[in-house]
Write an enzyme that holds these catalytic residues in place. Structure first.
Site, PDB file in Angstrom:
ATOM      1  N   VAL A  72     -40.528 -71.175 -62.174  1.00 35.41           N
ATOM      2  CA  VAL A  72     -41.265 -69.929 -62.437  1.00 35.41           C
ATOM      3  C   VAL A  72     -41.090 -69.515 -63.905  1.00 35.41           C
ATOM      4  CG1 VAL A  72     -41.416 -67.471 -61.875  1.00 35.41           C
ATOM      5  CG2 VAL A  72     -40.933 -69.112 -60.079  1.00 35.41           C
ATOM      6  N   ASP A  73     -39.864 -69.622 -64.363  1.00 33.04           N
ATOM      7  CA  ASP A  73     -39.522 -69.205 -65.720  1.00 33.04           C
ATOM      8  C   ASP A  73     -40.396 -69.929 -66.761  1.00 33.04           C
ATOM      9  OD1 ASP A  73     -38.048 -67.849 -67.597  1.00 33.04           O
ATOM     10  OD2 ASP A  73     -36.213 -69.035 -67.350  1.00 33.04           O
ATOM     11  N   SER A 117     -34.182 -67.901 -56.508  1.00 32.46           N
ATOM     12  CA  SER A 117     -33.061 -68.825 -56.215  1.00 32.46           C
ATOM     13  C   SER A 117     -33.404 -70.008 -55.325  1.00 32.46           C
ATOM     14  CB  SER A 117     -31.843 -68.100 -55.613  1.00 32.46           C
ATOM     15  OG  SER A 117     -31.149 -67.367 -56.609  1.00 32.46           O
ATOM     16  N   THR A 118     -34.661 -70.125 -54.874  1.00 34.68           N
ATOM     17  CA  THR A 118     -34.971 -71.207 -53.926  1.00 34.68           C
ATOM     18  C   THR A 118     -35.422 -72.503 -54.598  1.00 34.68           C
ATOM     19  OG1 THR A 118     -37.273 -70.520 -53.646  1.00 34.68           O
ATOM     20  CG2 THR A 118     -35.644 -69.559 -52.137  1.00 34.68           C
TER      21      THR A 118
HETATM   22  P1  ADP Z   1     -34.464 -70.451 -59.327  1.00 31.69           P
HETATM   23  O1  ADP Z   1     -33.859 -70.990 -60.589  1.00 31.69           O
HETATM   24  O2  ADP Z   1     -34.187 -68.975 -59.127  1.00 31.69           O
HETATM   25  O3  ADP Z   1     -34.178 -71.295 -58.140  1.00 31.69           O
HETATM   26  P2  ADP Z   1     -37.140 -71.607 -59.653  1.00 31.69           P
HETATM   27  O4  ADP Z   1     -38.165 -71.163 -60.608  1.00 31.69           O
HETATM   28  O5  ADP Z   1     -36.551 -72.980 -59.854  1.00 31.69           O
HETATM   29  O6  ADP Z   1     -36.026 -70.466 -59.632  1.00 31.69           O
HETATM   30  O7  ADP Z   1     -37.732 -71.565 -58.179  1.00 31.69           O
HETATM   31  C1  ADP Z   1     -37.919 -70.394 -57.436  1.00 31.69           C
HETATM   32  C2  ADP Z   1     -39.081 -70.592 -56.465  1.00 31.69           C
HETATM   33  O8  ADP Z   1     -40.303 -70.429 -57.172  1.00 31.69           O
HETATM   34  C3  ADP Z   1     -39.152 -71.973 -55.815  1.00 31.69           C
HETATM   35  O9  ADP Z   1     -39.459 -71.779 -54.443  1.00 31.69           O
HETATM   36  C4  ADP Z   1     -40.319 -72.639 -56.542  1.00 31.69           C
HETATM   37  O10 ADP Z   1     -41.004 -73.560 -55.709  1.00 31.69           O
HETATM   38  C5  ADP Z   1     -41.204 -71.475 -56.852  1.00 31.69           C
HETATM   39  N1  ADP Z   1     -42.126 -71.621 -57.992  1.00 31.69           N
HETATM   40  C6  ADP Z   1     -42.126 -72.526 -58.999  1.00 31.69           C
HETATM   41  N2  ADP Z   1     -43.140 -72.289 -59.846  1.00 31.69           N
HETATM   42  C7  ADP Z   1     -43.824 -71.214 -59.358  1.00 31.69           C
HETATM   43  C8  ADP Z   1     -44.989 -70.485 -59.764  1.00 31.69           C
HETATM   44  N3  ADP Z   1     -45.685 -70.812 -60.857  1.00 31.69           N
HETATM   45  N4  ADP Z   1     -45.393 -69.426 -58.993  1.00 31.69           N
HETATM   46  C9  ADP Z   1     -44.697 -69.069 -57.889  1.00 31.69           C
HETATM   47  N5  ADP Z   1     -43.597 -69.704 -57.461  1.00 31.69           N
HETATM   48  C10 ADP Z   1     -43.173 -70.775 -58.174  1.00 31.69           C
END
Ligand code: ADP
Length: 169
Positions: free
Chosen positions: A33-34, A122-123
Site C-alpha cells: 500500500v505504501d 499489517s496483513t
Molecule cells: P503491512 O506492511 O502493514 O503488512 P502491506 O502494504 O504490505 O502492509 O499490506 C497490507 C494489505 O494491503 C495487504 O492485504 C495487501 O494485499 C494490501 N494491498 C497492497 N496494495 C494495496 C492497494 N494498492 N490497495 C489496497 N490494498 C493493498
C-alpha cells in the site's frame, strides 16, 4: 453511528476525505500500500513525510501511532500514515493493531474527515493472519468513538474481502 463499508480494489483509486497508509516507521515509503500511495500520490506526500522525520518524528513514527500529511494527487484531502505491528514481533497481541485503527480515527476527527478509507493493515509484508486482522479491524472501528461517518475497508483481493465480509452482519 459510523457506517462500515467494504470494497474490493486499489485504495489509491478511492475518493475519500482521508486515505490511510499502512506505512513503516521510517515514513519514507515501502512496498505494498505504501509504495502504491507514494507512486500515485506523487512527491508532495514524501516531502511532507521527510519534514515530519526532520521535526517531531526524528526516530520515525512508532508502531500503533498515526500522523496525517497531504494526499498529493490522490482523490482525498489527507493521507493518514499508521504503522502496523509485525505479526511475529507482536506475538499476536492485538493491542498495537487495534491502536492503528483507533489512532487513525482520532487523527481523522482532529482534521474533520468524515469518510476514511483503510487498507487491511499489517496483513501484507507484516504477515498478520487475514481473518484475525479483519476481526480486530472491525471490532475496533465498531467500538471507536468518532465523528467519522463512513469507514471504508478497501481490500485488495477476494480473500481479504471475504475475511472482512465475514465480520459484518
Ligand atoms: P503491512 O506492511 O502493514 O503488512 P502491506 O502494504 O504490505 O502492509 O499490506 C497490507 C494489505 O494491503 C495487504 O492485504 C495487501 O494485499 C494490501 N494491498 C497492497 N496494495 C494495496 C492497494 N494498492 N490497495 C489496497 N490494498 C493493498
Amino acid at each position: 453511528m459510523t457506517a462500515i463499508t467494504l470494497v474490493q480494489g486499489d485504495i489509491t483509486l478511492q475518493t475519500a476525505d482521508a486515505i490511510v497508509n499502512a506505512a513503516n516507521s521510517s515514513l519514507l515509503g515501502g512496498s505494498g500500500v505504501d509504495g502504491a500511495i507514494h507512486r500515485r500520490g506523487g512527491p508532495a506526500i514524501l516531502e511532507e513525510c521527510r519534514r515530519l522525520r526532520a521535526s517531531q518524528y526524528g526516530k520515525g513514527l512508532p508502531t500503533g501511532q498515526a500522523v496525517a500529511t497531504t494526499a498529493g494527487d490522490l482523490d482525498a484531502r489527507w493521507v493518514i500514515h499508521t504503522v502496523g505491528p509485525v505479526y511475529q514481533v507482536s506475538g499476536g497481541d492485538p493491542t498495537l493493531l487495534a491502536s492503528c485503527y483507533r489512532e487513525s480515527l482520532r487523527v481523522a476527527d482532529a482534521l474533520g474527515a468524515r469518510t476514511v478509507a483503510f487498507p487491511a493493515i499489517s496483513t501484507g509484508v507484516y504477515r498478520w493472519p487475514m481473518e484475525d486482522a479483519a476481526r480486530i479491524a472491525v471490532q475496533t472501528v465498531r467500538a471507536a468513538e468518532t465523528e467519522v461517518e463512513e469507514v471504508r475497508f478497501v481490500l485488495f483481493d477476494e480473500r481479504a474481502y471475504t475475511a472482512f465480509a465475514a465480520q459484518l452482519p
